[in-house]
Design an enzyme around this catalytic site. Structure first.
Site, PDB file in Angstrom:
ATOM      1  CD1 TRP A   1      -2.726   1.689   0.419  1.00 60.79           C
ATOM      2  CD2 TRP A   1      -1.352   2.559   1.951  1.00 60.79           C
ATOM      3  NE1 TRP A   1      -3.088   3.002   0.613  1.00 60.79           N
ATOM      4  CE2 TRP A   1      -2.268   3.556   1.554  1.00 60.79           C
ATOM      5  CE3 TRP A   1      -0.383   2.877   2.901  1.00 60.79           C
ATOM      6  CZ2 TRP A   1      -2.240   4.851   2.075  1.00 60.79           C
ATOM      7  CZ3 TRP A   1      -0.354   4.167   3.428  1.00 60.79           C
ATOM      8  CH2 TRP A   1      -1.275   5.139   3.009  1.00 60.79           C
TER       9      TRP A   1
ATOM     10  CG  HIS B   1      -6.049  -4.402   4.928  1.00 64.65           C
ATOM     11  ND1 HIS B   1      -5.141  -3.386   4.762  1.00 64.65           N
ATOM     12  CD2 HIS B   1      -5.328  -5.545   5.052  1.00 64.65           C
ATOM     13  CE1 HIS B   1      -3.915  -3.897   4.764  1.00 64.65           C
ATOM     14  NE2 HIS B   1      -4.002  -5.207   4.928  1.00 64.65           N
TER      15      HIS B   1
ATOM     16  CG  ASP C   1      -8.705  -0.876   4.276  1.00 62.48           C
ATOM     17  OD1 ASP C   1      -9.788  -0.507   4.785  1.00 62.48           O
ATOM     18  OD2 ASP C   1      -7.619  -0.801   4.871  1.00 62.48           O
TER      19      ASP C   1
ATOM     20  CG  ASP D   1      -5.597  -1.427   7.999  1.00 57.14           C
ATOM     21  OD1 ASP D   1      -5.091  -0.927   9.020  1.00 57.14           O
ATOM     22  OD2 ASP D   1      -5.426  -0.966   6.859  1.00 57.14           O
TER      23      ASP D   1
ATOM     24  CG  ASP E   1     -10.663   6.784  11.086  1.00 57.49           C
ATOM     25  OD1 ASP E   1      -9.474   6.885  10.746  1.00 57.49           O
ATOM     26  OD2 ASP E   1     -11.081   5.828  11.765  1.00 57.49           O
TER      27      ASP E   1
ATOM     28  CE  LYS F   1      -6.717   5.798   2.381  1.00 56.88           C
ATOM     29  NZ  LYS F   1      -5.740   5.908   3.491  1.00 56.88           N
TER      30      LYS F   1
ATOM     31  CG  ASP G   1      -7.675   3.021   9.228  1.00 59.03           C
ATOM     32  OD1 ASP G   1      -7.561   1.976   8.593  1.00 59.03           O
ATOM     33  OD2 ASP G   1      -7.323   4.134   8.788  1.00 59.03           O
TER      34      ASP G   1
ATOM     35  CG  HIS H   1      -8.702   1.870   1.678  1.00 55.97           C
ATOM     36  ND1 HIS H   1      -7.462   1.448   1.271  1.00 55.97           N
ATOM     37  CD2 HIS H   1      -8.543   2.343   2.930  1.00 55.97           C
ATOM     38  CE1 HIS H   1      -6.591   1.637   2.253  1.00 55.97           C
ATOM     39  NE2 HIS H   1      -7.224   2.176   3.265  1.00 55.97           N
TER      40      HIS H   1
ATOM     41  CD  GLU I   1      -4.605  -1.570   1.881  1.00 53.76           C
ATOM     42  OE1 GLU I   1      -3.450  -1.894   2.258  1.00 53.76           O
ATOM     43  OE2 GLU I   1      -5.491  -1.167   2.650  1.00 53.76           O
TER      44      GLU I   1
HETATM   45  C1  RNT Z   1      -3.789   2.736   4.613  1.00 54.50           C
HETATM   46  C2  RNT Z   1      -3.919   1.287   4.342  1.00 54.50           C
HETATM   47  C3  RNT Z   1      -2.819   0.433   4.876  1.00 54.50           C
HETATM   48  C4  RNT Z   1      -2.398   0.826   6.266  1.00 54.50           C
HETATM   49  C5  RNT Z   1      -1.415  -0.135   6.892  1.00 54.50           C
HETATM   50  C6  RNT Z   1      -0.756   0.445   8.100  1.00 54.50           C
HETATM   51  O1  RNT Z   1      -4.876   3.461   4.250  1.00 54.50           O
HETATM   52  O2  RNT Z   1      -5.140   0.824   4.800  1.00 54.50           O
HETATM   53  O3  RNT Z   1      -3.197  -0.886   4.803  1.00 54.50           O
HETATM   54  O4  RNT Z   1      -3.481   0.972   7.124  1.00 54.50           O
HETATM   55  O5  RNT Z   1      -0.531  -0.567   5.957  1.00 54.50           O
HETATM   56 ZN    ZN Z   2      -5.511  -1.289   4.729  1.00 50.58          ZN
END
Ligand code: RNT
Ligand code: ZN
Length: 422
Positions: free
Chosen positions: A188, A289, A262, A329, A297, A231, A299, A265, A229
């Site tokens: 990523w 993820h 993810d 994640d 946010d 986003k 996460d 994302h 990955e």
């Molecule tokens: C960031 C990605 C990535 C990170 C990690 C720490 O937006 O999700 O996966 O969260 O690599």
């Molecule tokens: Zn991620």
């Protein structure tokens, strides 16, 4: 009634109720046990790592909160993880980032990371009967401060990050060889722009070229599996992300790498559950993820909500678990960090259990016969079946605390260990 007797009795009744709809709970629990969730090391220390450079995280990532007890050393992180794993039923994995090497106080730049810096982790993982996954770290570094890494216009900076990617694949392959299961190594990068670019093409061409160089060395898929990955946007990359969905979907399909989705994302109203069966038509394997987006946010700690359940349902109903690597994640520094791991991972497993307890075959029959009334009725009735009794039994028989009992161990650890970290 002693707790254990109550759980066993409740399970007996639950087993009969599920048998009524054609579901064998013992078989389900055997299957659930085979699912390994990859816990992300970075929840334990707010994505700081052990390079000791004091570099801010950057890359559009942000960790908020200052709860006591952040792990500051590999030993502290290992100790916190050991507690977390002991409170989660099943055999799981650990997902490491390159900045978590054991550098023994030496300055080791990203292009110089080597398996020797991860030997301590490999040995520890073996002793814990864990397998490792890995990630190159393309943020929290002066050469990432411009907002570009693998797509940088300066050839020397781009080369630096290509070398990092290559070094990390060596490490991932060594981990996979040592542990006997492939190490999923996920790329990523934060590359993108805050405001409208004039040239969206050149950075993507450079990223394609960089990735092709990084992946040019072949490794056995028994040791190493590469993932990329995507986003939609990040903090500071609101207008343009080089590694967008279309970019990486195309990359993964043409280069036969894993695609990493993810959950945080995508557009805030877009979920990844419906994407799984589509991308699985074209990519060999999927890395997830699992995360929870909340407004800006991406996460937050995952909770047992409809979105998580929809992901689990797709994995189970589509029979995709064998081709999916389930990683987590999220990072929350406002609550006990060990608890965050335990809550999130237990929720991931609970959601899979709930899916596995569905009478999938009869639901499928209803659907193919066009009986959507019965399908809806069964979906809704399933929701009040006693999956909690099956979950408690699973925890009990896997020597992990039942219900919120795990919290006692975390609270005790907080007062004995975490509160001593200043
Ligand atoms: C960031 C990605 C990535 C990170 C990690 C720490 O937006 O999700 O996966 O969260 O690599
Ligand atoms: Zn991620």
């Amino acid at each position: 009634m002693p707790q254990e007797d109550r759980i066993l009795q409740a399970y007996k009744i639950a087993k009969l109720q599920y048998a009524d709809i054609g579901v064998d709970t013992d078989r389900v629990l055997n299957e659930l046990k085979t699912v390994a969730v990859s816990l992300h090391c970075w929840q334990g220390d707010d994505v700081v790592g052990f390079e000791g450079l004091g570099q801010s995280i950057g890359g559009g990532l942000a960790v908020t909160g200052n709860y006591l007890g952040r792990a500051r050393t590999p030993d502290e992180l290992k100790s916190d993880l050991e507690l977390a794993y002991s409170l989660i039923p099943g055999q799981h994995r650990l997902n490491l980032h390159a900045c978590y090497g054991e550098f023994s106080g030496k300055q080791v730049d990203r292009n110089e990371v080597d398996v020797a810096h991860f030997q301590g982790w490999i040995d520890w993982a073996k002793q814990q009967r864990l397998s490792l996954d890995f990630n190159p770290t393309y943020f929290a570094h002066e050469k990432a401060e411009s907002g570009f890494t693998l797509s940088h216009s300066d050839p020397s900076i781009r080369q630096f990050w290509i070398d990092h990617g290559k070094a990390c694949r060596q490490i991932g392959a060594a981990m996979g060889q040592a542990q006997g299961t492939p190490c999923v190594t996920n790329v990523w990068i934060p590359d993108g722009m805050k405001d409208t670019p004039v040239d969206r093409v050149a950075p993507r061409q450079r990223l394609t070229d960089s990735l092709d160089q990084i992946f040019s060395q072949a490794f056995s898929p028994d040791h190493l599996l590469d993932a990329v990955e995507c986003k939609l946007f990040g903090l500071g990359s609101e207008s343009y992300v080089v590694g967008s969905h279309e970019f990486y979907l195309g990359y993964a399909i043409t280069r036969k790498t894993l695609l990493c989705l993810d959950a945080g994302h995508f557009h805030p109203t877009e979920t990844i559950a419906d994407k799984i069966s589509s991308v699985m038509q074209y990519v060999p394997r999927l890395l997830l993820h699992v995360s929870r987006g909340v407004r800006w946010d991406s996460d937050h700690v995952i909770i047992l909500n409809d979105e998580l359940q929809a992901i689990a349902n797709e994995l189970v109903r589509g029979n995709f678990l064998a081709r999916t690597h389930v990683g987590l994640d999220f990072f929350d520094a406002s609550i006990n960090r060990v608890a965050a791991w335990v809550i999130g991972t237990r929720n991931m497993i609970k959601s899979l259990l709930i899916s596995m307890l569905e009478p999938i075959d009869s639901l499928r029959t209803m659907e193919t016969q066009g009986d959507f009334t019965s399908r809806l009725a069964q979906f809704e009735e399933s929701k009040s079946l006693p999956w909690g009794a099956v979950w408690d039994y699973y925890c009990l028989t896997n020597d992990t605390p039942v219900g919120s009992n795990w919290l006692d161990a975390v609270k005790q650890y907080e007062s004995n260990v975490l509160s001593q970290r200043s």
